[in-house]
Motif scaffolding. Structure first.
Motif, mmCIF file in Angstrom:
data_model
loop_
_atom_site.group_PDB
_atom_site.id
_atom_site.type_symbol
_atom_site.label_atom_id
_atom_site.label_comp_id
_atom_site.label_asym_id
_atom_site.label_seq_id
_atom_site.Cartn_x
_atom_site.Cartn_y
_atom_site.Cartn_z
ATOM 1 N N LEU A 173 0.822 -1.218 0.000
ATOM 2 C CA LEU A 173 0.000 0.000 0.000
ATOM 3 C C LEU A 173 0.851 1.262 0.000
ATOM 4 C CD1 LEU A 173 -2.644 -1.016 2.678
ATOM 5 C CD2 LEU A 173 -2.843 -1.163 0.192
ATOM 6 N N GLY A 174 2.021 1.192 0.604
ATOM 7 C CA GLY A 174 2.893 2.341 0.752
ATOM 8 C C GLY A 174 3.917 2.032 1.821
ATOM 9 N N TYR A 175 4.403 3.078 2.477
ATOM 10 C CA TYR A 175 5.453 2.916 3.479
ATOM 11 C C TYR A 175 5.071 3.633 4.765
ATOM 12 C CZ TYR A 175 8.071 1.117 -0.406
ATOM 13 O OH TYR A 175 8.476 0.346 -1.471
ATOM 14 N N ARG A 176 5.140 2.916 5.880
ATOM 15 C CA ARG A 176 4.847 3.490 7.187
ATOM 16 C C ARG A 176 6.099 4.230 7.646
ATOM 17 N NH1 ARG A 176 0.216 3.062 9.278
ATOM 18 N NH2 ARG A 176 -0.259 1.101 8.255
ATOM 19 N N ILE A 177 5.897 5.437 8.188
ATOM 20 C CA ILE A 177 7.039 6.265 8.569
ATOM 21 C C ILE A 177 7.095 6.505 10.072
ATOM 22 C CG2 ILE A 177 7.253 7.384 6.322
ATOM 23 C CD1 ILE A 177 5.732 9.784 7.474
ATOM 24 N N ALA A 178 8.308 6.792 10.533
ATOM 25 C CA ALA A 178 8.575 7.090 11.942
ATOM 26 C C ALA A 178 9.634 8.185 11.986
ATOM 27 C CB ALA A 178 9.048 5.841 12.667
ATOM 28 N N PRO A 179 9.682 8.979 13.063
ATOM 29 C CA PRO A 179 10.563 10.139 13.111
ATOM 30 C C PRO A 179 12.050 9.846 13.246
ATOM 31 C CG PRO A 179 9.413 9.905 15.179
ATOM 32 C CD PRO A 179 8.831 8.894 14.234
ATOM 33 N N GLY A 180 12.438 8.757 13.808
ATOM 34 C CA GLY A 180 13.858 8.519 14.030
ATOM 35 C C GLY A 180 14.425 9.544 14.998
ATOM 36 N N LYS A 181 15.633 10.020 14.714
ATOM 37 C CA LYS A 181 16.314 10.963 15.618
ATOM 38 C C LYS A 181 15.769 12.383 15.519
ATOM 39 C CE LYS A 181 20.636 8.431 15.450
ATOM 40 N NZ LYS A 181 22.043 8.472 15.071
ATOM 41 N N PRO A 228 3.982 9.770 13.792
ATOM 42 C CA PRO A 228 4.464 8.383 13.774
ATOM 43 C C PRO A 228 3.339 7.437 13.344
ATOM 44 C CG PRO A 228 5.182 9.477 15.775
ATOM 45 C CD PRO A 228 4.207 10.408 15.092
ATOM 46 N N GLY A 229 3.673 6.528 12.456
ATOM 47 C CA GLY A 229 2.693 5.558 11.988
ATOM 48 C C GLY A 229 1.947 5.971 10.737
ATOM 49 N N ASP A 230 2.165 7.212 10.244
ATOM 50 C CA ASP A 230 1.537 7.609 8.981
ATOM 51 C C ASP A 230 1.965 6.625 7.893
ATOM 52 O OD1 ASP A 230 0.316 9.868 10.029
ATOM 53 O OD2 ASP A 230 1.755 11.283 9.171
ATOM 54 N N GLN A 258 12.783 13.903 15.705
ATOM 55 C CA GLN A 258 11.368 13.913 16.075
ATOM 56 C C GLN A 258 10.731 15.289 15.948
ATOM 57 O OE1 GLN A 258 10.779 12.051 19.878
ATOM 58 N NE2 GLN A 258 11.883 10.213 19.269
ATOM 59 N N GLU A 259 11.431 16.333 16.345
ATOM 60 C CA GLU A 259 10.870 17.682 16.291
ATOM 61 C C GLU A 259 10.636 18.124 14.849
ATOM 62 O OE1 GLU A 259 12.413 22.096 17.325
ATOM 63 O OE2 GLU A 259 12.595 20.635 18.967
ATOM 64 N N GLN A 260 11.600 17.906 13.984
ATOM 65 C CA GLN A 260 11.451 18.294 12.585
ATOM 66 C C GLN A 260 10.363 17.458 11.908
ATOM 67 O OE1 GLN A 260 15.008 18.182 10.236
ATOM 68 N NE2 GLN A 260 14.001 19.009 8.451
ATOM 69 N N PHE A 261 10.299 16.191 12.217
ATOM 70 C CA PHE A 261 9.278 15.286 11.689
ATOM 71 C C PHE A 261 7.888 15.849 11.981
ATOM 72 C CE2 PHE A 261 6.638 11.420 12.168
ATOM 73 C CZ PHE A 261 6.989 10.695 11.033
#
Length: 79
Positions: free
Chosen positions: A7-15, A27-29, A17-20
């Protein structure tokens, strides 16, 4: 994946987090397309890479809590 279909790719902020979060992601989009290029077909990877090399903006189509969401990110040097 849904029933084995990508369907696509699930994303997470990594290091970063603020910029994400500042860019509008959570998280989880599940990113389903970028600039109109669907991410449900791995064959689109090269096309996406070529498009993004010169893009001034990235428009992400997401699924968030089973709802469609659009996030636009300026890729200008001032950002």
């Amino acid at each position: 994946r849904d029933n084995g279909d990508l369907l696509g790719y699930r994303i997470a902020p990594g290091k970063e987090q603020e910029q994400f979060a500042r860019l509008g992601f959570k998280p989880g989009d599940l990113v389903t397309s970028v600039n109109g290029i669907a991410l449900n077909d791995p064959a689109n990877t090269l096309r996406l890479y070529q498009t993004m090399r010169t893009a001034g903006e990235a428009v992400f189509e997401l699924q968030r809590n089973n709802q469609p969401v659009t996030v636009s990110v300026s890729l200008g040097e001032d950002q």
